[in-house]
Design an enzyme around this catalytic site. Structure first.
Site, PDB file in Angstrom:
ATOM      1  N   HIS A  12       0.638  -4.864  -3.690  1.00 59.45           N
ATOM      2  CA  HIS A  12       1.957  -4.433  -4.171  1.00 59.45           C
ATOM      3  C   HIS A  12       2.355  -3.116  -3.490  1.00 59.45           C
ATOM      4  O   HIS A  12       1.988  -2.026  -3.942  1.00 59.45           O
ATOM      5  CB  HIS A  12       1.910  -4.257  -5.699  1.00 59.45           C
ATOM      6  N   HIS A  14       5.809  -1.512  -1.328  1.00 58.64           N
ATOM      7  CA  HIS A  14       7.162  -1.665  -0.781  1.00 58.64           C
ATOM      8  C   HIS A  14       7.241  -0.967   0.569  1.00 58.64           C
ATOM      9  O   HIS A  14       6.897   0.217   0.669  1.00 58.64           O
ATOM     10  CB  HIS A  14       8.188  -1.069  -1.740  1.00 58.64           C
ATOM     11  N   GLU A 190       7.378  -3.789 -16.486  1.00 59.60           N
ATOM     12  CA  GLU A 190       7.242  -2.381 -16.064  1.00 59.60           C
ATOM     13  C   GLU A 190       8.115  -1.549 -17.012  1.00 59.60           C
ATOM     14  O   GLU A 190       7.609  -0.860 -17.880  1.00 59.60           O
ATOM     15  CB  GLU A 190       7.676  -2.215 -14.603  1.00 59.60           C
ATOM     16  N   ASP A 269       4.933   2.707  -4.259  1.00 52.84           N
ATOM     17  CA  ASP A 269       5.654   3.555  -3.290  1.00 52.84           C
ATOM     18  C   ASP A 269       4.855   4.853  -3.128  1.00 52.84           C
ATOM     19  O   ASP A 269       5.303   5.924  -3.566  1.00 52.84           O
ATOM     20  CB  ASP A 269       7.066   3.888  -3.807  1.00 52.84           C
TER      21      ASP A 269
HETATM   22 ZN   LIG Z   1       7.100  -2.391  -7.084  1.00 53.76          ZN
END
Ligand SMILES: [Zn+2]
Length: 325
Positions: A12, A14, A190, A269
């Protein structure tokens, strides 16, 4: 061996959110763009969530051409390599590249070339819809994705604002991707609670969930996820930085793991959340007492859930096991 040095699988991540600040500062300087307000001392700076989004957007405007994206993929994978990552999947957003979806093939081909430059990290791409752009754009993104598949483009997913639209509206886009043979994941659980997770499972039928951690609020849902073997792409540092949990001590990853839920660890991120794979591993060891046994377990889960072919999976598993003997 410290656990932070173990080989790692990351599911996971980005692409734009993984951009190393020093790389983006260099690219900005080449283009005469001033990013000094958002990159200080090699770090992205922001004060709160809206400001985080502004910083993210300001930095991303520097990425303008396919060649910028080729260089970005290479920079991100070189960083992954330095973190001990042997396999990673990158979320790509066709709606963010170029001026329309018609530009997507040129960008994707450039990103493939960027990944070719770092063969030490096995990489796959997950094309994603942006939820807050709505179901029609998601379907168009899925159509553009399946019309130009490359060797590394093996997955489909959705990010963006979880509070907007119902998951069911996006089913047609997910069906297009599934029928083309892509692996399926979606962000849920989330900022949204158990209901968001349940709707996503029912209508989008993913094998993995991005985050999914708020399933912990509903024991029956935790049981369902464990029974169905839905793999959670958990990003503990991201959740703490964005205030989903006040601290890592409050984070449910250990309770989910002990409940039999297949969990994995990623960074989402990372430079924005001032984290890294090494840091996540070290923090989990410190806070929950995770040892090599737990990290071996989550990496095996991740490799088994990876959107890659069987031969690649077998090769990676061997590499992983040889490194961990
Ligand atoms: Zn994400």
């Amino acid at each position: 061996m410290p656990v932070a040095d173990l080989p790692k699988t990351e599911l996971h991540l980005h692409l734009e959110g993984a951009a190393p600040p020093e790389f983006m500062a260099g690219l900005a300087a080449e283009k005469g763009v001033d990013l000094s307000a958002v990159i200080e001392d090699g770090m992205y700076v922001y004060t709160d969530f809206p400001h985080f989004l502004q910083t993210y957007e300001a930095v991303s405007t520097v990425l303008q051409t396919p060649d910028d994206y080729r260089r970005l993929v290479e920079a991100v994978l070189r960083h992954s390599k330095s973190e001990g990552v042997i396999y990673t999947e990158l979320f790509l957003a066709p709606t963010l590249t170029g001026t329309s979806l018609a530009d997507w093939p040129a960008y994707l081909d450039a990103m493939e070339a960027g990944a070719d430059a770092v063969p030490e990290v096995e990489c796959r791409f997950i094309s994603t819809a942006v939820r807050h752009l709505g179901a029609d754009m998601a379907r168009e993104t899925a159509e553009a994705t399946v019309a130009h598949l490359t060797p590394r483009l093996t997955g489909w997913g959705m990010g963006g604002n979880e509070a907007l639209f119902s998951a069911a509206e996006f089913a047609p886009a997910f069906d297009i991707a599934r029928e083309a043979g892509l692996g399926i994941t979606t962000h849920a659980g989330e900022f949204g609670g158990p209901e968001s997770v349940r709707e996503s499972l029912d209508h989008l039928r993913p094998t993995r969930l991005g985050h999914g951690v708020r399933a912990i609020e509903d024991p029956a849902l935790v049981d369902r996820i464990a029974a169905e073997g839905i793999v959670l792409e958990v990003n503990p540092g991201s959740n703490v930085m964005l205030g989903v949990y006040a601290s890592l001590d409050d984070h449910p990853i250990d309770r989910l793991f002990r409940s039999g839920v297949p969990v994995t660890v990623s960074t989402d991120d990372p430079p924005y959340f001032h984290t890294s794979m090494r840091k996540e591993y070290a923090d989990l060891a410190r806070v929950f007492g995770w040892t090599r046994a737990e990290f071996d377990a989550i990496n095996r889960v991740a490799l088994n859930a990876a959107f890659c072919d069987a031969a690649t999976r077998a090769r990676l598993m061997t590499r992983f096991e040889e490194a961990t003997v």
